[in-house]
Design a protein around this motif. Structure first.
Motif, PDB file in Angstrom:
ATOM      1  N   ALA A   5       0.872  -1.183   0.000  1.00 49.07           N
ATOM      2  CA  ALA A   5       0.000   0.000   0.000  1.00 49.07           C
ATOM      3  C   ALA A   5       0.904   1.226   0.000  1.00 49.07           C
ATOM      4  O   ALA A   5       1.970   1.218   0.604  1.00 49.07           O
ATOM      5  CB  ALA A   5      -0.904   0.009   1.225  1.00 49.07           C
ATOM      6  N   TRP A   6       0.473   2.265  -0.706  1.00 53.21           N
ATOM      7  CA  TRP A   6       1.270   3.499  -0.728  1.00 53.21           C
ATOM      8  C   TRP A   6       0.357   4.701  -0.807  1.00 53.21           C
ATOM      9  O   TRP A   6      -0.808   4.599  -1.145  1.00 53.21           O
ATOM     10  CB  TRP A   6       2.281   3.500  -1.865  1.00 53.21           C
ATOM     11  N   TYR A   7       0.952   5.842  -0.473  1.00 47.40           N
ATOM     12  CA  TYR A   7       0.222   7.110  -0.520  1.00 47.40           C
ATOM     13  C   TYR A   7       1.217   8.235  -0.739  1.00 47.40           C
ATOM     14  O   TYR A   7       2.421   8.055  -0.578  1.00 47.40           O
ATOM     15  CB  TYR A   7      -0.578   7.324   0.768  1.00 47.40           C
ATOM     16  N   TYR A   8       0.682   9.394  -1.112  1.00 45.62           N
ATOM     17  CA  TYR A   8       1.495  10.583  -1.339  1.00 45.62           C
ATOM     18  C   TYR A   8       1.113  11.617  -0.279  1.00 45.62           C
ATOM     19  O   TYR A   8       0.068  12.252  -0.387  1.00 45.62           O
ATOM     20  CB  TYR A   8       1.270  11.133  -2.754  1.00 45.62           C
ATOM     21  N   PRO A   9       1.928  11.763   0.781  1.00 43.06           N
ATOM     22  CA  PRO A   9       1.583  12.702   1.848  1.00 43.06           C
ATOM     23  C   PRO A   9       1.596  14.164   1.400  1.00 43.06           C
ATOM     24  O   PRO A   9       0.895  14.995   1.974  1.00 43.06           O
ATOM     25  CB  PRO A   9       2.634  12.442   2.927  1.00 43.06           C
ATOM     26  N   ASP A  10       2.395  14.471   0.387  1.00 42.94           N
ATOM     27  CA  ASP A  10       2.479  15.841  -0.132  1.00 42.94           C
ATOM     28  C   ASP A  10       2.505  15.757  -1.661  1.00 42.94           C
ATOM     29  O   ASP A  10       3.543  15.977  -2.281  1.00 42.94           O
ATOM     30  CB  ASP A  10       3.734  16.529   0.409  1.00 42.94           C
ATOM     31  N   PRO A  11       1.360  15.429  -2.282  1.00 43.61           N
ATOM     32  CA  PRO A  11       1.365  15.184  -3.723  1.00 43.61           C
ATOM     33  C   PRO A  11       1.605  16.446  -4.538  1.00 43.61           C
ATOM     34  O   PRO A  11       1.359  17.562  -4.071  1.00 43.61           O
ATOM     35  CB  PRO A  11      -0.036  14.629  -3.988  1.00 43.61           C
ATOM     36  N   CYS A  12       2.068  16.253  -5.751  1.00 41.73           N
ATOM     37  CA  CYS A  12       2.202  17.362  -6.692  1.00 41.73           C
ATOM     38  C   CYS A  12       0.815  17.951  -6.959  1.00 41.73           C
ATOM     39  O   CYS A  12      -0.189  17.246  -6.865  1.00 41.73           O
ATOM     40  CB  CYS A  12       2.814  16.862  -8.008  1.00 41.73           C
ATOM     41  N   PRO A  13       0.750  19.233  -7.307  1.00 45.34           N
ATOM     42  CA  PRO A  13      -0.549  19.871  -7.557  1.00 45.34           C
ATOM     43  C   PRO A  13      -1.401  19.133  -8.595  1.00 45.34           C
ATOM     44  O   PRO A  13      -2.625  19.099  -8.471  1.00 45.34           O
ATOM     45  CB  PRO A  13      -0.174  21.267  -8.045  1.00 45.34           C
ATOM     46  N   LEU A  14      -0.767  18.514  -9.575  1.00 40.19           N
ATOM     47  CA  LEU A  14      -1.476  17.785 -10.617  1.00 40.19           C
ATOM     48  C   LEU A  14      -2.378  16.683 -10.048  1.00 40.19           C
ATOM     49  O   LEU A  14      -3.428  16.382 -10.607  1.00 40.19           O
ATOM     50  CB  LEU A  14      -0.451  17.178 -11.583  1.00 40.19           C
ATOM     51  N   VAL A  15      -1.961  16.075  -8.937  1.00 43.00           N
ATOM     52  CA  VAL A  15      -2.701  14.949  -8.366  1.00 43.00           C
ATOM     53  C   VAL A  15      -3.156  15.232  -6.926  1.00 43.00           C
ATOM     54  O   VAL A  15      -3.356  14.308  -6.145  1.00 43.00           O
ATOM     55  CB  VAL A  15      -1.878  13.640  -8.442  1.00 43.00           C
TER      56      VAL A  15
END
Length: 120
Positions: free
Chosen positions: A89-99
């Motif tokens: 499992a994964w996640y983006y804690p500080d994603p790029c603005p695009l996502v």
């Protein structure tokens, strides 16, 4: 550290109905608010809000990867009474603005992961 984010034709859309995430025959997530992330050249991914995932199956991993379109991903190992799934499992804690919509959402992968959909 400055984050570099590149642009790409990524589409994020709400999933219709309820998404169930099954790991080793056990439901570990159920959500009416899942998102599909369609990135050209990559498999379609379903992201489930963290609040809709069973916390008792998540164990923080030390793994991190970087995607130039999404940012730095952090990983979880999945653990149930009968199975372990390292970095599944994964996640983006500080994603790029695009996502940005996938902030606080988890995606899953592995040979023991199954997604099921049901009507509301």
């Amino acid at each position: 550290m400055t984050r570099q984010c590149l642009d790409k034709d990524i589409k994020i859309t709400p999933v219709q109905g309820r998404v169930h995430v099954i790991f080793d025959d056990a439901e570990i997530a159920s959500s009416l608010n899942a998102l599909e992330l369609d990135e050209p050249g990559a498999p379609l991914r379903i992201y489930v809000p963290r609040g809709d995932v069973r916390e008792d199956v998540l164990e923080m991993s030390e793994t991190h990867t970087t995607c130039p379109y999404k940012g730095v991903a952090s990983y979880y190992n999945l653990k149930t009474l009968t199975a372990d799934g390292p970095d599944q499992a994964w996640y983006y804690p500080d994603p790029c603005p695009l996502v940005e919509p996938i902030r606080d959402h988890l995606a899953f992968w592995g040979d023991r992961i199954e997604y099921r959909r049901s009507e509301v």
